[in-house]
Design an enzyme around this catalytic site. Structure first.
Site, PDB file in Angstrom:
ATOM      1  N   GLU A 191       0.860  -1.120  -0.065  1.00 23.89           N
ATOM      2  CA  GLU A 191      -0.010  -0.086  -0.149  1.00 23.89           C
ATOM      3  C   GLU A 191       0.880   1.158  -0.053  1.00 23.89           C
ATOM      4  OE1 GLU A 191      -4.264  -1.428   1.940  1.00 23.89           O
ATOM      5  OE2 GLU A 191      -2.577  -0.885   3.482  1.00 23.89           O
ATOM      6  N   GLU A 241      -6.464  -8.026  -0.910  1.00 24.08           N
ATOM      7  CA  GLU A 241      -6.919  -7.886   0.602  1.00 24.08           C
ATOM      8  C   GLU A 241      -8.533  -7.709   0.226  1.00 24.08           C
ATOM      9  OE1 GLU A 241      -5.119  -5.258   3.082  1.00 24.08           O
ATOM     10  OE2 GLU A 241      -2.980  -5.761   2.435  1.00 24.08           O
TER      11      GLU A 241
END
Length: 643
Positions: A186, A269
């Site tokens: 991320e 995710e």
């Protein structure tokens, strides 16, 4: 006819070569994983990733197989896990790869169970894990490092770490039965230093070669993908999003940040639940809604990794923390990291995956009430002749205190009826005690608490000492930030300390370690004291709570309590839980194993998980901190029960 015969002979020869190439036993020709035509390919066939996160470091190693078999029974074909740098290099160049840190055994076990592995090597992982997986000793380096950047000193330490880790991973790549690999995590929500990401790719390729799929994960928004993706390095950009999102517009956006033909739709995710901080209600996700969202991905041949398939436990002091709008809006994560979901039917319906049997349930036991006895108070074990001396307060990492608590001590002249103590920057929670300097440190007076997320001042009384007043500030590290712009999260007192506007100098600091519970001098578990105005306490007795009124027997300093319970035989050892209802805040150990933090006074978690492998036949020892103020000693007890 002659030309047709020649063509047939050539075709036959090509087919023979292909057959010979594909029949190489153990060769790379028969084992390959790649992306082509916007889909995953495994051994020459299309492959749909149906995965789930199962983190080896949140599970006792004895239960790794059980958790992986349950993931397989759910219908998963792939396991995803982070690799936390801080677990494997707790001190500079001190490497740990045993027990919880035995990553090679975990990967081999997944291979034995015929599951792929998506290995997220970081170096930053987030994961609601202390400091996002970075070792806290990085915070002690001067000049201060710029984490997750092209800072040359930081990069040299990453290179040293990966130089140890990646050679262990290389023999376990898919061509040999092992994992796919991820770099960073991320990054697009943190920065846009593409030179840093390019460097990580080059470093990974040096050890792992060019035939492995490297991938990044970023939130499914344009800004995140623009900053965090590096398609020019042939790194696959995956996305993450919550169950309420429409997946296919996000997958179409994902395609813009991958090379042509290299954008297999993957949510690496797919959030089946959410984390919970202390003081919040337990996060819940509707199973029907989650199943419907997953079906929208899988039944259209998209891929997804459940986050989490099994959450596990933040044993010890490894829980992370988050912030809101600014650094002071601090929210520490619970000891439990459980996520819940029920998706087996949807996975089977969409993928046709076989229904694997569930492993047998692990037994749970109720060991009843355990009475506790006081064994020490904090100020009994402080040696006033020892400590670190400095003109100004030092932060924890600066003196080698990576986890736990640090006691600060200074003196001042108390002239006014009361004074205002100010600590503008304390990470994370400070208990304040006072005593007259001539009276020693055995019976200090509890004055209150200063917390990072609330008021930074405290009114303290005048003890009317004949000499100076001693000020003791016990600071707890409640977990370092793991996400966002403030992850450079040093602990302790990070600002001047003032009494009525006058800065205090001449500090002595006492690091409180948790390395051993074998004898009292090393027993340094610290509790948080409650508000001194409390007048009741709840003690668990069986399944009920018994209210005890005020008693003259009370404590106003952190104390350590010990209890014993007996297990007759190996066959009677099972998983169990310890209830801390009626307690305030502290840390608990069972047989020298740190099962985590408790804080039922804040909630919502009121019990800690005790896995069977840390128990033993015969005598078992519980050591914890009692932080309720008024209590009848003989009735101080814990309930050790089966959920």
């Amino acid at each position: 006819m002659a030309s047709v015969g020649a063509f047939e002979n050539l075709l036959l020869a090509l087919l023979l070569c292909l057959a010979l190439a594909s029949s190489v036993v153990g060769g790379e020709a028969s084992r390959r994983f790649w992306i082509e035509s916007d889909s995953f390919r495994k051994d020459g066939k299309p492959f749909q990733i149906v995965g789930g996160d199962v983190h080896y470091f949140r599970i006792v190693p004895e239960y790794w197989k059980d958790r992986l078999l349950r993931a397989k029974a759910l219908g998963l074909n792939t396991i995803q896990t982070y690799v936390p740098w801080n677990l494997h290099e707790p001190e500079p160049q001190s490497w740990e790869f045993k027990g919880f840190a035995d990553i090679e055994s975990y990967l081999r076990l997944a291979q034995e169970l015929e599951m792929l592995v998506m290995l997220r090597v970081g170096p930053y992982i987030c994961g609601e894990w202390d400091l996002g997986g970075f070792p806290p000793w990085l915070l002690a380096i001067e000049p201060a490092l710029k984490l997750r950047s092209s800072d040359s000193t930081y990069l040299s330490l990453v290179e040293r770490w990966w130089g140890v880790l990646l050679p262990k991973v290389a023999p376990l790549l898919y061509s040999n039965g092992g994992p796919v690999i991820m770099i960073e995590n991320e990054f697009g929500s943190f920065g846009d230093d593409k030179n840093y990401l390019h460097y990580l790719v080059q470093l990974a390729r040096r050890y792992l070669g060019n035939n492995i799929v490297l991938y990044t994960t970023d939130g499914g928004a344009m800004g995140n993908l623009r900053n965090g993706s590096i398609p020019q390095d042939d790194v696959f950009a995956a996305v993450d999003f919550e169950t309420g999102s429409n997946p296919w517009p996000i997958f179409r956006l994902q395609k813009k940040y991958n090379l042509p033909g290299k954008s297999a739709p993957l949510s690496s995710e797919f959030y089946t639940g959410w984390l919970t901080h202390w003081g919040e209600s337990i996060a819940t996700t509707d199973a029907t809604t989650t199943a419907k969202a997953l079906k929208a991905i899988l039944c259209r041949n998209g891929s997804a990794v459940l986050y989490m398939a099994h959450g596990g436990t933040n044993f010890g002091f490894y829980n992370g923390a988050n912030t809101g709008q600014d650094e002071s809006d601090y929210k520490a994560d619970l000891t439990s990291y459980d996520y819940a979901t029920a998706l087996r039917r949807v996975i089977h319906e969409c993928t046709g995956s076989p229904i694997h049997p569930l492993p047998s349930d692990i037994g749970k036991a109720n060991y009843g009430l355990v009475k506790l006895q006081k064994i020490a108070s904090l100020f009994d074990i402080i040696d006033p002749l020892k400590g670190v001396v400095s003109e100004h307060p030092l932060y924890m990492e600066q003196i080698g205190q990576m986890f736990g608590f640090l006691l600060y001590m200074s003196e001042y002249q108390g002239k006014l009826p009361s004074s205002i103590l100010s600590i503008p920057k304390v990470h994370d929670r400070a208990q304040v005690f006072l005593s007259c300097s001539t009276g020693g440190v055995r019976n200090p007076k509890y004055a209150g608490v200063i917390e990072r997320w609330s008021s930074k001042t405290l009114e303290i009384p005048n003890l009317r000492c004949s000499s100076n007043t001693s000020l003791y500030i016990l600071v707890e590290n409640m977990g370092r930030l793991n996400y966002g712009p403030y992850i450079f999260d040093r602990k302790g007192i990070l600002s001047p300390v003032q009494i009525d506007g006058i800065t205090l100098c001449h500090w002595k600091m006492y690091p409180l370690t948790f390395n051993s519970l074998d004898n009292l001098p090393k027993l340094q578990l610290i509790s948080q004291m409650p508000d001194f105005r409390a007048s009741k306490v709840s003690i668990i007795h069986g399944d009920s709570e018994k209210k005890l009124q005020e008693s003259s027997l009370y404590s106003n300093v952190p104390e350590f309590y010990e209890g014993h319970f007996h297990i007759d035989s190996e066959s009677e050892i099972n998983d169990t839980f310890i209830s801390f209802r009626g307690w305030n805040k502290g840390v608990a150990f069972v047989n020298n194993f740190n099962i985590g933090r408790f804080w039922p006074a804040r909630g919502p978690q009121c019990a800690l998980y005790v896995p069977a492998p840390i128990l033993r036949p015969g005598d078992n020892i519980v050591v914890c901190t009692l932080s309720v103020l008024m209590v009848i000693r003989v009735l101080v007890s814990l309930n050790i029960f089966s959920k």
